[in-house]
Motif scaffolding. Structure first.
Motif, mmCIF file in Angstrom:
data_model
loop_
_atom_site.group_PDB
_atom_site.id
_atom_site.type_symbol
_atom_site.label_atom_id
_atom_site.label_comp_id
_atom_site.label_asym_id
_atom_site.label_seq_id
_atom_site.Cartn_x
_atom_site.Cartn_y
_atom_site.Cartn_z
ATOM 1 N N TYR A 1 0.781 -1.245 0.000
ATOM 2 C CA TYR A 1 0.000 0.000 0.000
ATOM 3 C C TYR A 1 0.810 1.292 0.000
ATOM 4 C CZ TYR A 1 -4.137 -2.844 0.922
ATOM 5 O OH TYR A 1 -5.152 -3.755 0.819
ATOM 6 N N TRP A 2 2.014 1.250 0.520
ATOM 7 C CA TRP A 2 2.781 2.492 0.638
ATOM 8 C C TRP A 2 3.654 2.704 -0.601
ATOM 9 C CZ3 TRP A 2 4.678 3.683 6.337
ATOM 10 C CH2 TRP A 2 3.545 3.745 7.168
ATOM 11 N N LYS A 3 4.134 3.915 -0.757
ATOM 12 C CA LYS A 3 5.065 4.270 -1.849
ATOM 13 C C LYS A 3 4.532 3.861 -3.223
ATOM 14 C CE LYS A 3 9.316 3.663 0.827
ATOM 15 N NZ LYS A 3 10.689 3.207 0.663
ATOM 16 N N GLN A 4 3.300 4.268 -3.505
ATOM 17 C CA GLN A 4 2.722 3.893 -4.796
ATOM 18 C C GLN A 4 2.783 4.986 -5.837
ATOM 19 O OE1 GLN A 4 -1.155 1.801 -5.127
ATOM 20 N NE2 GLN A 4 -1.196 1.899 -2.903
ATOM 21 N N CYS A 5 3.137 6.221 -5.472
ATOM 22 C CA CYS A 5 2.894 7.342 -6.379
ATOM 23 C C CYS A 5 3.529 7.122 -7.737
ATOM 24 C CB CYS A 5 3.366 8.662 -5.766
ATOM 25 S SG CYS A 5 5.131 8.849 -5.617
ATOM 26 N N GLN A 6 2.778 7.446 -8.766
ATOM 27 C CA GLN A 6 3.206 7.254 -10.147
ATOM 28 C C GLN A 6 3.630 8.589 -10.733
ATOM 29 O OE1 GLN A 6 3.046 3.908 -11.724
ATOM 30 N NE2 GLN A 6 3.127 3.697 -9.489
ATOM 31 N N HIS A 7 4.914 8.679 -11.080
ATOM 32 C CA HIS A 7 5.422 9.888 -11.723
ATOM 33 C C HIS A 7 6.237 9.474 -12.934
ATOM 34 C CE1 HIS A 7 4.712 11.473 -7.576
ATOM 35 N NE2 HIS A 7 4.181 12.448 -8.289
ATOM 36 N N GLY A 8 6.315 10.357 -13.921
ATOM 37 C CA GLY A 8 7.049 10.012 -15.136
ATOM 38 C C GLY A 8 6.423 8.794 -15.802
ATOM 39 N N SER A 9 5.106 8.782 -15.867
ATOM 40 C CA SER A 9 4.394 7.588 -16.311
ATOM 41 C C SER A 9 3.027 7.976 -16.868
ATOM 42 C CB SER A 9 4.183 6.664 -15.116
ATOM 43 O OG SER A 9 3.216 5.672 -15.404
ATOM 44 N N PHE B 1 -1.838 -1.503 -8.318
ATOM 45 C CA PHE B 1 -2.313 -0.422 -7.463
ATOM 46 C C PHE B 1 -3.161 -1.015 -6.343
ATOM 47 C CE2 PHE B 1 -2.314 2.410 -11.508
ATOM 48 C CZ PHE B 1 -0.942 2.533 -11.411
ATOM 49 N N ALA B 2 -3.064 -0.424 -5.160
ATOM 50 C CA ALA B 2 -3.842 -0.914 -4.021
ATOM 51 C C ALA B 2 -4.435 0.289 -3.287
ATOM 52 C CB ALA B 2 -2.953 -1.726 -3.090
ATOM 53 N N ILE B 3 -5.713 0.484 -3.486
ATOM 54 C CA ILE B 3 -6.411 1.655 -2.937
ATOM 55 C C ILE B 3 -7.731 1.192 -2.323
ATOM 56 C CG2 ILE B 3 -7.648 3.746 -3.708
ATOM 57 C CD1 ILE B 3 -5.123 4.325 -5.427
ATOM 58 N N PHE B 4 -8.135 1.845 -1.224
ATOM 59 C CA PHE B 4 -9.316 1.396 -0.473
ATOM 60 C C PHE B 4 -10.272 2.557 -0.225
ATOM 61 C CE2 PHE B 4 -5.503 2.108 2.067
ATOM 62 C CZ PHE B 4 -5.892 3.204 2.822
ATOM 63 N N GLY B 5 -11.446 2.233 0.265
ATOM 64 C CA GLY B 5 -12.447 3.248 0.602
ATOM 65 C C GLY B 5 -12.498 3.487 2.104
ATOM 66 N N PRO B 6 -13.487 4.259 2.563
ATOM 67 C CA PRO B 6 -13.597 4.570 4.000
ATOM 68 C C PRO B 6 -13.755 3.316 4.871
ATOM 69 C CG PRO B 6 -15.080 5.953 2.710
ATOM 70 C CD PRO B 6 -14.510 4.950 1.765
ATOM 71 N N ASP B 7 -14.251 2.217 4.284
ATOM 72 C CA ASP B 7 -14.370 0.962 5.050
ATOM 73 C C ASP B 7 -13.036 0.211 5.108
ATOM 74 O OD1 ASP B 7 -14.090 0.174 2.436
ATOM 75 O OD2 ASP B 7 -15.991 -0.938 2.323
#
Ligand SMILES: [Cu+2]
Length: 500
Positions: A75-83, A273-279
């Motif tokens: 979950y951490w360090k996912q940011c996509q740059h230069g892509s 990618f690993a992203i979640f909602g409020p739950d």
């Protein structure tokens, strides 16, 4: 009903409801343990994380428990740059953040349709547009308590107008650009999962990177991928970047997102990618899942075209006519075809590394014999006449393999004309430099590559008519840049690209 993201200055008074609830929600999410997904710090670490930096700046206690390593890896360090994932990944990320903040607002007794505001620093009608919105500068909230929107480590308060211009960005017609070519398109080059690829799409380079560097300054949160999302202004900046994607799509029906499976399905090889909602449960967050903001639950109050429909070709003709006042018209001529039917061609390069420090750096780019002659036709009035199809060649300057220790630097770049006059060709921000320079990173520390289109300068300085065998390029630091950060540009190259 979709919630509406509104421009922050249009919300009225400094402490309007939207901003006030944002601050209250941060007070709720901020103290939560960093091991909890729906917490301010966990969300920031999903962008990028550096334990030592966080401890130094007081965002983490030395012995504080972190999530298990396997969870961090997912979950951490996912940011996509230069892509080409830059826009869709940040969209999914922002939407998750907005839902989590929104849930906190509701739980605190606020409205159930709270939406993240955006900051349109490029607005022509708002005289304050370039200034950090005042609620982010106030030390206290209206009730006298500490204001969580204020952070000490944010050293810029005003942006430069030329750093937030959108002409080139929005008038480009390609999302992806050309593989390994000088023009990386509006959305960025094809990559795999990429924490920092070497070249960036147009919107990412400017305004995105420059706004990061200008707001952060040296040592400021916004200047580093590892810290940026800890600053509440980050989210308003990225909401505007996300909006510009919508503006670009809407302004011309020919502007399209990639239809390739590799983009739509997101990265599949190295990481997903690993992203979640409020739950705190995972939700589908690949590009194909974020194509419609309305389906995701939000819309923007304004996606009108700030360029009022002007095309790149049209803008170029206007530039040409403007310069005709001061220069004689270029003779008619035909551009030479690209070699082997390619779309771009290397026209020259310099031969040594250049150090960037507190002083202006100058480099000479050696050109192939009479290379700019092939461009003559590009700048003739015939080539730009309305009844001539296609667009003349474009010229790009590339600063390649920029490496070093500190990414807060901003530089203005100039080229010198045959009569000695210098003309600005754009600015670069080194946001993400540390990550792109790190060995063992996603592309083995080759650094950043920055591309500036210099077509207008070639035209204005009549470089195509001059008997040039080299082009002088100056790189002038606009921010506080230190020698000990050892920032170096590996090579400078000059390309022409067929206008297509
Ligand atoms: Cu960013």
């Amino acid at each position: 009903m979709a919630r509406t993201r509104r421009e922050i200055y249009s919300l009225g008074e400094t402490w309007n409801d939207t901003v006030l609830w944002y601050a209250k929600a941060i007070k709720e999410l901020g103290p939560r343990p960093v091991t909890r997904k729906a917490s301010w710090r966990y969300l920031a670490a999903m962008h990028d994380f550096d334990r030592d930096q966080w401890i130094d700046l007081g965002y983490l206690a030395a012995g504080e428990a972190l999530p298990p390593q396997a969870e961090q890896d997912a979950y951490w360090k996912q940011c996509q740059h230069g892509s080409w994932y830059f826009l869709p990944w940040h969209r999914a990320y922002l939407s998750s953040f907005e839902d989590i903040v929104g849930a906190a607002v509701k739980a605190l007794g606020g409205p159930d349709d709270w939406a993240l505001p955006y900051w349109n620093y490029s607005s022509q009608s708002n005289p304050s547009a370039l200034n950090v919105p005042p609620a982010f500068l106030a030390r206290t909230m209206p009730d006298g308590s500490a204001n969580p929107l204020f952070v000490t480590a944010r050293f810029g308060r005003t942006l430069n107008r030329d750093s937030v211009q959108l002409d080139t960005q929005l008038s480009d017609g390609d999302f992806v650009g050309i593989d390994d070519g000088p023009d990386a398109g509006v959305g960025g080059p094809r990559t795999i999962f990429m924490d920092h690829g070497d070249t960036e799409g147009l919107i990412e380079a400017q305004p995105h990177d420059i706004v990061h560097g200008q707001l952060g300054g040296r040592g400021g949160l916004m200047s580093y991928t590892t810290l940026a999302a800890l600053d509440p202004i980050f989210w308003l900046h990225h909401a505007n970047i996300d909006r510009l994607w919508e503006v670009w799509l809407k302004r011309d029906p020919a502007n399209k997102n990639p239809a390739e499976a590799d983009w739509l399905n997101g990265p599949t090889r190295k990481r997903r990618f690993a992203i979640f909602g409020p739950d705190e449960k995972d939700r589908a967050s690949n590009p194909q899942d974020v194509l419609s903001t309305e389906k995701m639950g939000y819309i923007y109050d304004d996606t009108s075209d700030p360029l009022k429909g002007i095309t790149r070709r049209r803008r170029r003709l206007e530039d040409f006519l403007a310069h005709r006042q001061t220069f004689t018209i270029a003779e008619e001529g035909r551009p030479q075809a690209m070699p082997a039917g390619g779309k771009f061609e290397l026209m020259g390069s310099n031969d040594k590394k250049i150090a960037l420090g507190p002083e202006t750096a100058t480099a000479r780019v050696k050109l192939a014999p009479r290379p700019l002659e092939s461009l003559t036709g590009s700048f003739s009035s015939t080539a730009l006449r309305a009844d001539t199809p296609g667009e003349p060649d474009r010229v790009f300057l590339r600063l390649e393999n920029i490496s070093g220790k500190d990414g807060s630097g901003i530089f203005d770049v100039f080229v010198r004309g045959p009569d000695g006059e210098h003309m600005p060709v754009g600015s670069i921000s080194l946001f993400g430099l540390e990550r792109a320079s790190a060995r063992g990173g996603s592309h083995a520390g080759t650094g950043l590559t920055k591309t500036l289109e210099i077509t207008k300068a070639v035209d204005a300085l009549h470089l195509n008519k001059a008997d040039l065998d080299e082009l002088e390029v100056s790189i002038v630091p606009r921010s506080d840049v230190r020698k000990e950060d050892q920032i170096k540009v590996g090579q400078i190259t000059l390309y022409r690209q067929s206008g297509g």
